[in-house]
Write a protein that holds these residues in place. Sequence first.
Motif, PDB file in Angstrom:
ATOM      1  N   ASN A   1       1.035  -1.069  -0.251  1.00 28.02           N
ATOM      2  CA  ASN A   1      -0.031   0.003   0.180  1.00 28.02           C
ATOM      3  C   ASN A   1       1.029   1.354   0.064  1.00 28.02           C
ATOM      4  O   ASN A   1       0.525   2.322  -0.519  1.00 28.02           O
ATOM      5  CB  ASN A   1      -0.968  -0.011   1.186  1.00 28.02           C
ATOM      6  CG  ASN A   1      -1.938  -1.163   1.239  1.00 28.02           C
ATOM      7  OD1 ASN A   1      -2.318  -1.550   0.122  1.00 28.02           O
ATOM      8  ND2 ASN A   1      -2.540  -1.628   2.279  1.00 28.02           N
ATOM      9  N   ARG A   2       1.907   1.131   0.799  1.00 22.21           N
ATOM     10  CA  ARG A   2       2.939   2.455   0.839  1.00 22.21           C
ATOM     11  C   ARG A   2       3.564   2.791  -0.704  1.00 22.21           C
ATOM     12  O   ARG A   2       3.695   3.806  -0.908  1.00 22.21           O
ATOM     13  CB  ARG A   2       3.696   2.438   2.179  1.00 22.21           C
ATOM     14  CG  ARG A   2       3.050   2.293   3.402  1.00 22.21           C
ATOM     15  CD  ARG A   2       3.899   2.373   4.519  1.00 22.21           C
ATOM     16  NE  ARG A   2       3.099   2.164   5.708  1.00 22.21           N
ATOM     17  CZ  ARG A   2       3.895   2.166   6.871  1.00 22.21           C
ATOM     18  NH1 ARG A   2       4.800   2.087   7.255  1.00 22.21           N
ATOM     19  NH2 ARG A   2       2.682   2.058   7.943  1.00 22.21           N
ATOM     20  N   LEU A   3       3.925   1.687  -1.086  1.00 25.31           N
ATOM     21  CA  LEU A   3       4.723   1.768  -2.422  1.00 25.31           C
ATOM     22  C   LEU A   3       3.581   2.369  -3.414  1.00 25.31           C
ATOM     23  O   LEU A   3       4.079   3.226  -4.378  1.00 25.31           O
ATOM     24  CB  LEU A   3       5.094   0.400  -2.964  1.00 25.31           C
ATOM     25  CG  LEU A   3       6.651   0.011  -1.915  1.00 25.31           C
ATOM     26  CD1 LEU A   3       6.831  -1.520  -2.446  1.00 25.31           C
ATOM     27  CD2 LEU A   3       7.669   0.747  -2.356  1.00 25.31           C
ATOM     28  N   LEU A   4       2.423   1.695  -3.333  1.00 22.33           N
ATOM     29  CA  LEU A   4       1.389   2.210  -4.304  1.00 22.33           C
ATOM     30  C   LEU A   4       1.145   3.916  -4.269  1.00 22.33           C
ATOM     31  O   LEU A   4       1.094   4.552  -5.137  1.00 22.33           O
ATOM     32  CB  LEU A   4       0.127   1.370  -4.274  1.00 22.33           C
ATOM     33  CG  LEU A   4       0.162   0.046  -5.034  1.00 22.33           C
ATOM     34  CD1 LEU A   4      -1.009  -0.676  -4.344  1.00 22.33           C
ATOM     35  CD2 LEU A   4       0.386   0.195  -6.435  1.00 22.33           C
ATOM     36  N   ARG A   5       1.135   4.222  -3.027  1.00 24.72           N
ATOM     37  CA  ARG A   5       0.996   5.539  -2.628  1.00 24.72           C
ATOM     38  C   ARG A   5       1.852   6.440  -3.253  1.00 24.72           C
ATOM     39  O   ARG A   5       1.656   7.490  -3.686  1.00 24.72           O
ATOM     40  CB  ARG A   5       0.595   5.907  -1.016  1.00 24.72           C
ATOM     41  CG  ARG A   5      -0.726   5.370  -0.628  1.00 24.72           C
ATOM     42  CD  ARG A   5      -1.091   6.107   0.966  1.00 24.72           C
ATOM     43  NE  ARG A   5       0.029   5.667   2.058  1.00 24.72           N
ATOM     44  CZ  ARG A   5      -0.337   4.592   2.734  1.00 24.72           C
ATOM     45  NH1 ARG A   5      -1.512   3.829   2.241  1.00 24.72           N
ATOM     46  NH2 ARG A   5       0.553   4.003   3.450  1.00 24.72           N
TER      47      ARG A   5
ATOM     48  N   LYS B   1       1.402   9.581  -6.023  1.00 27.60           N
ATOM     49  CA  LYS B   1       1.481  10.827  -5.764  1.00 27.60           C
ATOM     50  C   LYS B   1       2.655  11.328  -6.287  1.00 27.60           C
ATOM     51  O   LYS B   1       3.669  10.879  -5.917  1.00 27.60           O
ATOM     52  CB  LYS B   1       1.425  10.952  -4.255  1.00 27.60           C
ATOM     53  CG  LYS B   1       0.353  10.659  -3.170  1.00 27.60           C
ATOM     54  CD  LYS B   1       0.288  10.826  -1.989  1.00 27.60           C
ATOM     55  CE  LYS B   1      -0.849  10.736  -1.340  1.00 27.60           C
ATOM     56  NZ  LYS B   1      -0.969  11.000   0.290  1.00 27.60           N
ATOM     57  N   PRO B   2       2.536  12.311  -7.209  1.00 25.94           N
ATOM     58  CA  PRO B   2       3.673  12.627  -8.035  1.00 25.94           C
ATOM     59  C   PRO B   2       4.886  13.513  -6.975  1.00 25.94           C
ATOM     60  O   PRO B   2       5.859  13.251  -7.241  1.00 25.94           O
ATOM     61  CB  PRO B   2       3.240  13.923  -8.928  1.00 25.94           C
ATOM     62  CG  PRO B   2       1.844  13.450  -9.113  1.00 25.94           C
ATOM     63  CD  PRO B   2       1.252  12.781  -7.737  1.00 25.94           C
ATOM     64  N   ASN B   3       4.337  14.156  -5.959  1.00 22.57           N
ATOM     65  CA  ASN B   3       5.368  14.660  -4.904  1.00 22.57           C
ATOM     66  C   ASN B   3       6.008  13.666  -4.096  1.00 22.57           C
ATOM     67  O   ASN B   3       6.866  13.895  -3.427  1.00 22.57           O
ATOM     68  CB  ASN B   3       4.809  15.698  -4.271  1.00 22.57           C
ATOM     69  CG  ASN B   3       3.492  15.036  -3.167  1.00 22.57           C
ATOM     70  OD1 ASN B   3       3.026  14.136  -3.474  1.00 22.57           O
ATOM     71  ND2 ASN B   3       3.451  15.688  -2.052  1.00 22.57           N
ATOM     72  N   LYS B   4       5.871  12.310  -4.272  1.00 18.71           N
ATOM     73  CA  LYS B   4       6.304  11.178  -3.524  1.00 18.71           C
ATOM     74  C   LYS B   4       7.026  10.280  -4.505  1.00 18.71           C
ATOM     75  O   LYS B   4       7.908   9.305  -3.993  1.00 18.71           O
ATOM     76  CB  LYS B   4       5.474  10.437  -2.782  1.00 18.71           C
ATOM     77  CG  LYS B   4       4.480  11.062  -1.683  1.00 18.71           C
ATOM     78  CD  LYS B   4       5.319  11.606  -0.520  1.00 18.71           C
ATOM     79  CE  LYS B   4       4.187  12.185   0.486  1.00 18.71           C
ATOM     80  NZ  LYS B   4       5.086  12.617   1.625  1.00 18.71           N
TER      81      LYS B   4
END
Length: 292
Positions: A193-197, A201-204
């Motif tokens: 889930n965190r990798l997908l976020r 999110k372009p800023n990530k």
Amino acid sequence: MKSINIDDFKISSQIDIKDLSTFVDLQAGKKQIEKELRTVSEDLAEIQNTMYAHGKYAVLMCIQGMDTAGKDSLIREVFKEFNVRGIEAHSFKKPTDIELKHDYLWRHYIALPARGKFGIFNRTHYENVLVTRVHPNYLMYENMPDINSVDDVTDKFWERRFEEINNFEKHIADNGTIIFKFFLNLSKDEQKNRLLRRLNKPNKHWKFSPDDLDERILWDKYQTCYEDAINKTSKPHAPWFNIPADDKPTARYLVAKILYDTLKTYSDIKEPELPEKEKANIGMYKQQLENE
């Protein structure tokens, strides 16, 4: 909010990593947990101020966890109340050419905190029995005697490294360093889930690397190596703590609470007193300043 007993998170016997929790319910919402964290962080900062003046103990906080476990943000949130003079953080990445000219513990020795300070190892000397164990070919860069190929890296080699790490930690503990080792225990689903976020999110995007996916494929092997490392190196003077890391605010609070509850048991950490002669002359010193 649910009270916690830090001994519930301390690893004091052999563990099976599959039995360690990645989530704990504190029976509180995010805002309440963050409020409690601020309170504990402020209390920790007061202890650090006293330690700085006292100058007899150092604190070494070691953080290990899989990618996306929340190491950087945990450091930011737990220590935001600290005076910068009293804290030093080090993130150990791929060894430099100079570091490879020394033994693998050298770069960790020279980064140890001085007495009176908190030192944070974000990724630690345990990378040398985790990443290198999953990727033994990395050891070839160390150019060690008797290690000419990965075939020379036997179980005996790893047992020796665990012994060396235990000796390293025992030595610094005997000389005034209080050691905490936190395993940020993240579930594989939550890492996904965190990798997908990060990708959504372009800023990530800057946080993402395709290498993260390559390492994720090796999840089970990493878990086995973590289990072995924890079982062989959790000692009374340098204990491991399992920190359920699926919820970041909870993980941050648990780390701060464990630090605070442990350090407040050190009754000998106190601000130094003035010598009796100077204490007796305080009135005179005050009068001298007031008469300027």
